[in-house]
Scaffold this motif. Structure first.
Motif, PDB file in Angstrom:
ATOM      1  N   CYS A  64       0.777  -1.226  -0.001  1.00  0.00           N
ATOM      2  CA  CYS A  64      -0.173   0.057   0.223  1.00  0.00           C
ATOM      3  C   CYS A  64       0.845   1.245   0.080  1.00  0.00           C
ATOM      4  CB  CYS A  64      -0.948   0.127   1.040  1.00  0.00           C
ATOM      5  SG  CYS A  64      -2.371  -1.230   1.214  1.00  0.00           S
ATOM      6  N   TRP A 114      -6.377  -1.843   1.487  1.00  0.00           N
ATOM      7  CA  TRP A 114      -6.017  -0.922   2.623  1.00  0.00           C
ATOM      8  C   TRP A 114      -6.841  -0.813   3.725  1.00  0.00           C
ATOM      9  CZ3 TRP A 114      -9.407   2.942   4.419  1.00  0.00           C
ATOM     10  CH2 TRP A 114     -10.385   3.458   3.243  1.00  0.00           C
ATOM     11  N   HIS A 122      -3.730   2.875   9.445  1.00  0.00           N
ATOM     12  CA  HIS A 122      -4.931   3.002   8.509  1.00  0.00           C
ATOM     13  C   HIS A 122      -5.190   4.536   8.465  1.00  0.00           C
ATOM     14  CE1 HIS A 122      -9.214   3.434   8.052  1.00  0.00           C
ATOM     15  NE2 HIS A 122      -9.350   2.214   7.631  1.00  0.00           N
ATOM     16  N   PHE A 125      -2.743   6.080   5.860  1.00  0.00           N
ATOM     17  CA  PHE A 125      -2.998   5.969   4.639  1.00  0.00           C
ATOM     18  C   PHE A 125      -4.200   6.645   4.000  1.00  0.00           C
ATOM     19  CE2 PHE A 125      -5.404   3.809   1.120  1.00  0.00           C
ATOM     20  CZ  PHE A 125      -4.292   3.392   0.207  1.00  0.00           C
TER      21      PHE A 125
END
Length: 197
Positions: A64, A114, A122, A125
């Motif tokens: 990611c 994701w 988290h 991102f």
């Protein structure tokens, strides 16, 4: 990193694990993929995987955030030259398409898996995603100010553009009729026709 032997490039064991896991995450989903699945796909014992990675989530994190870096690098390069908002948006779309089509498996994981990142990854991102979308909004805002675009809602316009682009990984084939450049040109034409004054 990879080791080279003559003209051959050989993936390290960690890269093999990441590549195989990415393919499994795309086909089965992150949650449904077990370390045993990964070991079976690699033809090794599950226990031996842990000498290369700490956890399944470490792979998801690497995929990611590596993809996020690639999107930002491509966007930076696309915006490195001064131009009209229309041309900047065309370049930004082309950059996004290029990253998506370079590795469709990693793109699929980046776009859909994701959600399984734990905190604080988290939130980190999501912050990167918001920052990326804001870059597109800046281009569209500039286009509105210059009279190039007629858009009632900048955020809606950006989400529409990115939503259209982010389906590419589901149907793009390197051997298909259109190259990534041609896909970007066609999508830019269709999307920008809806923005222009």
């Amino acid at each position: 990193m990879f080791v080279t032997y003559g003209m051959e490039a050989v993936l390290t064991r960690k890269e093999q694990i990441e590549k195989t896991a990415t393919a499994l995450f795309k086909s089965k989903g992150y949650a449904a993929t077990s370390m045993r699945d990964l070991a079976n796909a690699l033809g090794i014992e599950a226990a031996s995987i842990y000498s290369h990675i700490r956890s399944k989530e470490e792979i998801l994190q690497r995929v990611c955030f590596k993809m996020a870096d690639e999107f930002f690098d491509a966007l930076d390069a696309a915006e490195s030259m001064e131009s009209t908002a229309t041309v900047r948006l065309q370049r930004a779309i082309a950059a996004h398409v290029q990253v998506l089509t370079q590795n469709t498996e990693a793109s699929a994981v980046f776009l859909h898996e994701w959600r399984h990142l734990s905190e604080p990854l988290h939130s980190n991102f999501l912050a990167l995603r918001d920052k990326y979308e804001a870059r597109f909004r800046e281009i569209i805002h500039e286009g509105i100010q210059r009279g190039e675009f007629t858009v009632p809602d900048e955020k809606f316009a950006v989400l529409t553009i990115l939503s259209a682009l982010n389906w590419i990984h589901t149907w793009y084939k390197p051997e298909g009729k259109m190259t990534p450049t041609e896909i970007a040109e066609n999508l830019s034409e269709m999307l920008l026709n809806g923005l222009r004054s």
